[in-house]
Design a protein around this motif. Structure first.
Motif, PDB file in Angstrom:
ATOM      1  N   UNK A 376      66.734  49.892 -73.829  1.00 41.25           N
ATOM      2  CA  UNK A 376      68.089  50.428 -73.761  1.00 41.25           C
ATOM      3  C   UNK A 376      68.132  51.906 -74.148  1.00 41.25           C
ATOM      4  N   UNK A 377      67.281  52.300 -75.074  1.00 41.83           N
ATOM      5  CA  UNK A 377      67.192  53.723 -75.415  1.00 41.83           C
ATOM      6  C   UNK A 377      66.667  54.508 -74.219  1.00 41.83           C
ATOM      7  N   UNK A 378      65.618  53.982 -73.576  1.00 39.10           N
ATOM      8  CA  UNK A 378      65.024  54.663 -72.426  1.00 39.10           C
ATOM      9  C   UNK A 378      65.990  54.760 -71.246  1.00 39.10           C
ATOM     10  N   UNK A 379      66.908  53.802 -71.127  1.00 43.33           N
ATOM     11  CA  UNK A 379      67.817  53.762 -69.985  1.00 43.33           C
ATOM     12  C   UNK A 379      68.992  54.736 -70.102  1.00 43.33           C
ATOM     13  N   UNK A 380      69.187  55.324 -71.275  1.00 45.05           N
ATOM     14  CA  UNK A 380      70.286  56.270 -71.446  1.00 45.05           C
ATOM     15  C   UNK A 380      70.052  57.494 -70.560  1.00 45.05           C
ATOM     16  N   UNK A 381      71.074  57.883 -69.817  1.00 48.20           N
ATOM     17  CA  UNK A 381      70.965  59.037 -68.923  1.00 48.20           C
ATOM     18  C   UNK A 381      71.688  60.254 -69.490  1.00 48.20           C
ATOM     19  N   UNK A 382      71.399  61.396 -68.919  1.00 48.40           N
ATOM     20  CA  UNK A 382      72.070  62.636 -69.303  1.00 48.40           C
ATOM     21  C   UNK A 382      73.569  62.521 -69.045  1.00 48.40           C
ATOM     22  N   UNK A 383      73.931  61.849 -67.954  1.00 43.80           N
ATOM     23  CA  UNK A 383      75.339  61.662 -67.611  1.00 43.80           C
ATOM     24  C   UNK A 383      76.046  60.794 -68.643  1.00 43.80           C
ATOM     25  N   UNK A 384      75.348  59.773 -69.169  1.00 44.44           N
ATOM     26  CA  UNK A 384      75.933  58.920 -70.216  1.00 44.44           C
ATOM     27  C   UNK A 384      76.336  59.755 -71.428  1.00 44.44           C
ATOM     28  N   UNK A 385      75.457  60.653 -71.835  1.00 44.48           N
ATOM     29  CA  UNK A 385      75.709  61.472 -73.020  1.00 44.48           C
ATOM     30  C   UNK A 385      76.801  62.496 -72.754  1.00 44.48           C
ATOM     31  N   UNK A 386      76.785  63.097 -71.577  1.00 44.72           N
ATOM     32  CA  UNK A 386      77.816  64.090 -71.235  1.00 44.72           C
ATOM     33  C   UNK A 386      79.204  63.464 -71.216  1.00 44.72           C
ATOM     34  N   UNK A 387      79.296  62.250 -70.688  1.00 48.38           N
ATOM     35  CA  UNK A 387      80.585  61.546 -70.675  1.00 48.38           C
ATOM     36  C   UNK A 387      81.051  61.274 -72.103  1.00 48.38           C
ATOM     37  N   UNK A 388      80.114  60.868 -72.954  1.00 46.24           N
ATOM     38  CA  UNK A 388      80.443  60.537 -74.344  1.00 46.24           C
ATOM     39  C   UNK A 388      80.887  61.778 -75.115  1.00 46.24           C
ATOM     40  N   UNK A 389      80.262  62.906 -74.850  1.00 48.12           N
ATOM     41  CA  UNK A 389      80.645  64.157 -75.519  1.00 48.12           C
ATOM     42  C   UNK A 389      82.113  64.480 -75.244  1.00 48.12           C
TER      43      UNK A 389
END
Length: 415
Positions: A376-389
């Protein structure tokens, strides 16, 4: 491999055998903490935890300590907002003693009135000690400000509530909240599964549940706010809070990566910017808090009062920059490796594994394997983090708590 067994009374056992160690860590996890309390009974969960160590029908508090010390074992407990845990750690050859001591405390503590009086004084001193630790107090102030229900209650309770606790009060509350259907026993170390199950069945199988099972739901709402506490100390301590995802959310993994990059390590942006580049604070960090149906993301800094305005400016600048320029793929990849390493190394002790599987089973009713978590850590994408920010760092939802010489701080409301 973690194995799960549910006894006839609804008690859940999760166990993991590790053949290459010689210790066993056992924890009794109760789905009860300060979040389940009323305002009048605030602090009772923590008080009960303390009273469990004050003597049983056949052991004094000294006996409990001496018997575990004699075999080099450990016995302790802790209370959180959503759970309480009692645990032991011994060599496998002393597991029977640990089980006997822990179950004796659990089922036969006397809650003697004279011990209640003494322990009330002990916890009052704990509260007073907490008053002398503004770097800790500022976090509780933030929680009490933003939550509209018991999630904001202090775990220790208050002087007023502690004065009302009597033997009857404690026993009645415990009979309601301490139920086999509300409990997980987690065991990790060197043992044989069937032998362990037999011992735990004998020790806990007689425990009966209430006729009506405990069902308690929450409608916790985050409400942004600002709270200041004047204190004549050398530093100003500040927490900035933002609403975050609840426990079990898919957003927990991208949030872990984001937190590590922003303020969760010595190489983080906030630490490097505020401490290393500008030398404005000794301590600055961030962390997520994930609860059932609620969550919080907190940024903390402690500094000289004259530096407060500049530190706040730098934090807000860093968050604004984060929202505009986001995070590089290289930062994300490096942080993933850091998180995976920290997680796997944390599982190398029986205590670490016991905490992981006990808490997960209690709060999520599911235990993820290390391989599943790594995936699940490996599956995190850049888009996931940008949305969360963008979702988390909404300045209209930002809350602030401050402890220190705050009378002349006018910058906080204007952020």
């Amino acid at each position: 491999m973690v194995r799960k067994k549910v006894l006839d009374n609804g008690l859940t056992i999760v166990a993991e055998r590790i053949p290459f160690v010689r210790s066993i860590t056992m924890g009794i996890w109760i789905g009860n903490g300060s979040r389940y309390e009323t305002k009048e009974l605030n602090g009772i969960s923590h008080f009960i935890e303390h009273m469990m160590f004050k003597g049983t029908l056949k052991r004094t508090s000294k006996d409990i300590a001496e018997q575990m010390d004699r075999v080099g074992g450990q016995i302790n407990a802790f209370t959180a907002k959503e759970y309480t845990c009692y645990y032991t750690r011994t060599l496998d050859t002393h597991f029977d003693l640990a089980l006997d001591v822990l179950t004796d405390m659990f089922f036969h503590s006397t809650f003697a009135e004279e011990e209640i009086i003494k322990e009330r004084s002990v916890i009052l001193e704990e509260i007073n000690m907490y008053e002398d630790a503004p770097e800790e107090q500022v976090h509780d102030l933030l929680q009490s400000t933003i939550w509209d229900d018991s999630l904001g209650y202090p775990i220790l309770g208050t002087e007023e509530t502690l004065e009302t606790f009597r033997q009857k009060t404690l026993k009645e509350y415990m009979s309601q909240r301490y139920q086999p259907t509300n409990t997980v026993i987690a065991v990790v170390g060197y043992f044989e599964y069937e032998e362990l199950y037999e011992k735990l069945e004998k020790a806990f199988g007689h425990w009966k549940s209430l006729a009506t099972p405990i069902i308690q739901s929450f409608k916790t709402q985050y409400t942004p706010g600002i709270i200041k506490k004047e204190k004549d100390i050398e530093q100003v301590h500040i927490c900035l809070g933002f609403p975050g995802p609840p426990i079990g959310s898919k957003k927990v993994y991208p949030l872990s990566i984001l937190n590590t990059i922003l303020g969760g390590s010595m190489s983080s942006r906030l630490f490097q910017k505020i401490r290393e580049e500008h030398g404005l604070a000794y301590s600055v960090y961030s962390y997520p808090s994930n609860y059932q149906q609620a969550g919080l993301f907190t940024i903390y800094a402690g500094m000289n009062p004259v530096q407060t305005s500049r530190v706040l400016e730098l934090i807000v600048e860093e968050l604004t920059l984060l929202k505009k320029e986001f995070i590089t793929q290289q930062e994300i990849d490096q942080t993933k490796e850091q998180l995976k390493s920290n997680y796997m190394m944390g599982l190398e002790s029986t205590s670490g594994r016991m905490n992981s599987i006990g808490r997960s089973q209690l709060l999520l009713n599911h235990i993820q394997t290390p391989n599943e978590i790594i995936k699940k850590i490996d599956q995190v994408t850049k888009e996931d983090i940008e949305y969360l920010i963008q979702e988390i760092f909404d300045f209209t939802q930002m809350s602030v708590s401050v402890v220190g010489k705050v009378k002349n701080l006018k910058e906080i409301p204007s952020i």
